[in-house]
Write a protein that holds these residues in place. Structure first.
Motif, short mmCIF file in Angstrom:
data_model
loop_
_atom_site.label_atom_id
_atom_site.label_comp_id
_atom_site.label_asym_id
_atom_site.label_seq_id
_atom_site.Cartn_x
_atom_site.Cartn_y
_atom_site.Cartn_z
N MET A 181 31.47 56.61 73.53
CA MET A 181 31.85 55.64 72.51
C MET A 181 30.66 55.42 71.59
SD MET A 181 34.29 52.93 74.54
CE MET A 181 35.24 52.56 73.06
N ALA A 182 30.95 54.97 70.38
CA ALA A 182 29.95 54.97 69.32
C ALA A 182 29.10 53.70 69.30
CB ALA A 182 30.65 55.12 67.97
N ALA A 183 27.98 53.81 68.58
CA ALA A 183 27.22 52.63 68.19
C ALA A 183 27.99 51.91 67.10
CB ALA A 183 25.84 53.03 67.68
N VAL A 184 27.84 50.59 67.04
CA VAL A 184 28.53 49.81 66.01
C VAL A 184 27.51 48.95 65.27
CG1 VAL A 184 29.14 48.04 67.73
CG2 VAL A 184 30.33 48.11 65.54
N ASP A 185 27.55 49.05 63.95
CA ASP A 185 26.75 48.19 63.08
C ASP A 185 27.71 47.49 62.12
OD1 ASP A 185 24.45 49.26 64.25
OD2 ASP A 185 24.32 50.84 62.75
N ASP A 186 27.39 46.27 61.74
CA ASP A 186 28.21 45.51 60.80
C ASP A 186 27.37 45.15 59.58
OD1 ASP A 186 30.40 45.48 62.58
OD2 ASP A 186 29.54 43.76 63.63
N PHE A 187 28.00 45.10 58.42
CA PHE A 187 27.28 44.73 57.22
C PHE A 187 28.06 43.71 56.40
CE2 PHE A 187 29.78 48.49 56.05
CZ PHE A 187 30.40 48.09 54.88
N GLU A 188 27.30 42.87 55.69
CA GLU A 188 27.84 41.93 54.72
C GLU A 188 27.10 42.12 53.40
OE1 GLU A 188 29.06 37.87 56.77
OE2 GLU A 188 27.05 38.47 57.41
N ILE A 189 27.84 42.11 52.31
CA ILE A 189 27.26 42.29 50.99
C ILE A 189 27.73 41.14 50.10
CG2 ILE A 189 27.12 43.78 48.95
CD1 ILE A 189 27.96 46.12 50.87
N ARG A 190 26.81 40.51 49.43
CA ARG A 190 27.15 39.46 48.47
C ARG A 190 26.65 39.89 47.09
NH1 ARG A 190 26.56 36.85 53.26
NH2 ARG A 190 28.08 35.21 53.71
N VAL A 191 27.60 40.10 46.19
CA VAL A 191 27.28 40.47 44.81
C VAL A 191 27.40 39.22 43.97
CG1 VAL A 191 27.85 41.99 42.89
CG2 VAL A 191 28.26 42.76 45.24
N THR A 192 26.30 38.82 43.31
CA THR A 192 26.26 37.55 42.59
C THR A 192 26.00 37.79 41.10
OG1 THR A 192 25.32 36.49 44.55
CG2 THR A 192 25.15 35.29 42.47
N GLY A 193 26.86 37.20 40.28
CA GLY A 193 26.68 37.28 38.84
C GLY A 193 26.73 35.89 38.22
N GLN A 194 27.42 35.79 37.10
CA GLN A 194 27.63 34.49 36.44
C GLN A 194 29.10 34.39 36.08
OE1 GLN A 194 25.00 33.57 33.18
NE2 GLN A 194 26.48 32.17 32.25
N GLY A 195 29.79 33.43 36.67
CA GLY A 195 31.22 33.28 36.44
C GLY A 195 31.53 32.59 35.12
N GLY A 196 32.82 32.54 34.84
CA GLY A 196 33.25 31.85 33.62
C GLY A 196 34.69 32.18 33.29
N HIS A 197 35.08 31.93 32.05
CA HIS A 197 36.46 32.15 31.61
C HIS A 197 36.72 33.65 31.47
CE1 HIS A 197 40.23 31.73 29.52
NE2 HIS A 197 40.12 30.40 29.47
N ALA A 198 37.87 34.10 32.01
CA ALA A 198 38.17 35.53 31.99
C ALA A 198 38.45 36.04 30.58
CB ALA A 198 39.38 35.80 32.89
N ALA A 199 38.73 35.14 29.64
CA ALA A 199 38.96 35.56 28.26
C ALA A 199 37.66 35.85 27.51
CB ALA A 199 39.76 34.50 27.52
N TYR A 200 36.51 35.45 28.11
CA TYR A 200 35.23 35.61 27.43
C TYR A 200 34.22 36.31 28.36
CZ TYR A 200 37.60 32.00 24.75
OH TYR A 200 38.54 31.29 24.06
N PRO A 201 34.50 37.55 28.73
CA PRO A 201 33.60 38.23 29.68
C PRO A 201 32.19 38.40 29.15
CG PRO A 201 35.12 39.79 28.65
CD PRO A 201 35.59 38.43 28.27
N GLN A 202 32.04 38.42 27.80
CA GLN A 202 30.71 38.60 27.23
C GLN A 202 29.80 37.42 27.53
OE1 GLN A 202 33.41 37.84 25.60
NE2 GLN A 202 32.99 36.31 23.98
N ALA A 203 30.39 36.28 27.90
CA ALA A 203 29.60 35.10 28.24
C ALA A 203 29.33 35.01 29.73
CB ALA A 203 30.32 33.83 27.76
N CYS A 204 29.79 36.01 30.46
CA CYS A 204 29.65 36.01 31.93
C CYS A 204 28.83 37.23 32.36
CB CYS A 204 31.02 36.06 32.59
SG CYS A 204 32.17 34.78 32.05
N ARG A 205 28.55 37.28 33.64
CA ARG A 205 27.98 38.48 34.25
C ARG A 205 28.88 38.77 35.45
NH1 ARG A 205 25.44 42.18 31.88
NH2 ARG A 205 23.96 40.68 30.98
N ASP A 206 29.92 39.57 35.21
CA ASP A 206 31.02 39.75 36.16
C ASP A 206 30.57 40.57 37.37
OD1 ASP A 206 33.41 40.10 37.47
OD2 ASP A 206 34.52 40.81 35.72
N PRO A 207 30.64 40.01 38.60
CA PRO A 207 30.25 40.77 39.79
C PRO A 207 31.34 41.71 40.29
CG PRO A 207 30.92 38.57 40.45
CD PRO A 207 30.99 38.60 38.94
#
Length: 385
Positions: A181-207
């Motif tokens: 049976m195999a070795a098991v490793d687990d990972f977590e990734i958090r991608v962080t940007g700057q949220g905002g209104h979906a109609a104005y993506p230029q004012a956000c940093r979409d993750p």
């Protein structure tokens, strides 16, 4: 003779034990009711020593044979899974959100059956250590018991374990030398940007685009970075982000698992995952954090002990596969096999619902095979006189 006659005589009693345990599942290290049930029965059987409190709720029983000799360890896990049962059986779990969906109730029962027989007959030299372990499904109770010094404390020289197999015929034993049976490793990734209104993506940093790119790129670890003949799995199993259709989220959470057998490949997979996440974050102008957790090592059977265990199994059922292909599941019995030579085997219970499925149930007809295997292993490995 498929099972030991004496064990066959109390097979119905074993069914009663197993179904009681099935109704009262416990999680992780908190297997206190299960441990109390085990202790009560070990003492009733006349087991010479009963040691409690290992890895919080683990139990080790010692049965002495006739004359000096080694100490062989036999291990069963006791914990259940955090899921609801859907079997509709009269002995189904009485605890909402908990279920014996991996057969650990059966494993405990098989070792109790062997304990009863060995304490009655004592047709062996040396001693046997009956290891009832919590937290196989999480945390790694096997590691904790080893770290607490169990092997040295009880003088254990070899160790063996069984796991029920709903993909094999009833009474068929399956194993292999080397990685099983195999070795098991687990990972977590958090991608962080700057949220905002979906109609104005230029004012956000979409993750979100970065998270999607990471998800695709992770698959190249197996398809382009690893030897095609090597065994490696990288599975992205969770992606969470956003709360409404018109909102760009500030963060996307991702998680998954990596399975491998080779230590160098295990290191390489982690390094590539980190590099992919870092590179994609830079490319998309967002931040990303990786939490990578190394869990159970590969379960590696020792050649001599595996060949011996397979021979014992042939004497019990005549149905043995000793060249089983390695599986990508994981087992914390791996820690015990790192500490002492031994072997891990699967025992067929007949084709049915998979382990970790809400309709899974251990087949009580398999218990006499497992108990007989444990008993014959001790009598054969440590013959009297």
């Amino acid at each position: 003779m498929p099972v030991v006659n004496r064990i066959a005589e109390f097979a119905e009693e074993m069914t009663g034990w197993r179904r009681h345990l099935h109704q009262h599942p416990e999680l992780a290290l908190d297997c206190h009711q299960t441990a109390a049930f085990v202790v009560e029965h070990l003492r009733a059987f006349g087991v010479d020593e009963v040691h409690e409190g290992l890895a919080r709720s683990g139990v080790v029983g010692i049965v002495h044979g006739q004359g000096p000799g080694p100490v062989t360890g036999l291990r069963a896990d006791m914990d259940a899974l955090p899921m609801d049962e859907a079997t509709g059986l009269p002995y189904a779990s009485t605890v909402p959100g908990r279920m014996h969906a991996c057969g650990h109730d059966g494993h405990t029962t098989m070792l109790l059956g062997a304990a009863k027989y060995l304490a009655e007959t004592r047709n062996f030299s040396g001693s046997v250590a009956l290891i009832f372990q919590p937290a196989e499904e999480a945390i790694g109770g096997g590691r904790i018991m080893v770290d607490e010094g169990m092997m040295d404390r009880f003088g254990i020289s070899e160790v063996y374990a069984l796991h029920t197999d709903p993909f094999g015929p009833l009474g068929e034993f399956r194993t292999r030398p080397g990685p099983i049976m195999a070795a098991v490793d687990d990972f977590e990734i958090r991608v962080t940007g700057q949220g905002g209104h979906a109609a104005y993506p230029q004012a956000c940093r979409d993750p979100m685009p970065c998270a999607l790119a990471i998800g695709q790129a992770l698959q190249t670890i197996v398809s382009r970075d690893a030897d095609p003949l090597a065994s490696l799995v990288v599975s992205l199993t969770q992606v969470h982000g956003g709360s409404a259709m018109n909102i760009i989220p500030g963060e996307v959470y991702m998680a998954g698992t990596v399975r491998s057998f080779d230590a160098d490949l295990r290191d390489h997979a982690e390094a590539r995952l980190r590099a992919i996440v870092e590179g994609q974050a830079v490319s998309y102008g967002v931040a990303a954090q990786v939490d990578y957790h190394r869990s159970y090592p590969p379960t590696v059977n020792h050649a001599d002990q595996t060949a011996f265990a397979a021979d014992v199994a042939r004497g019990v059922s005549g149905q043995v596969v000793d060249d089983l292909a390695p599986e990508m599941g994981a087992e914390d019995f791996s820690y015990m096999l790192e500490a002492r030579p031994g072997a891990f085997l699967f025992l067929g219970q007949g084709i049915g619902a998979s382990v970790h499925h809400p309709e899974f149930d251990f087949n009580d007809a398999a218990a006499p095979f497992g108990a007989s295997f444990f008993a014959r292993l001790i009598e054969t490995r440590q013959p009297r006189g």
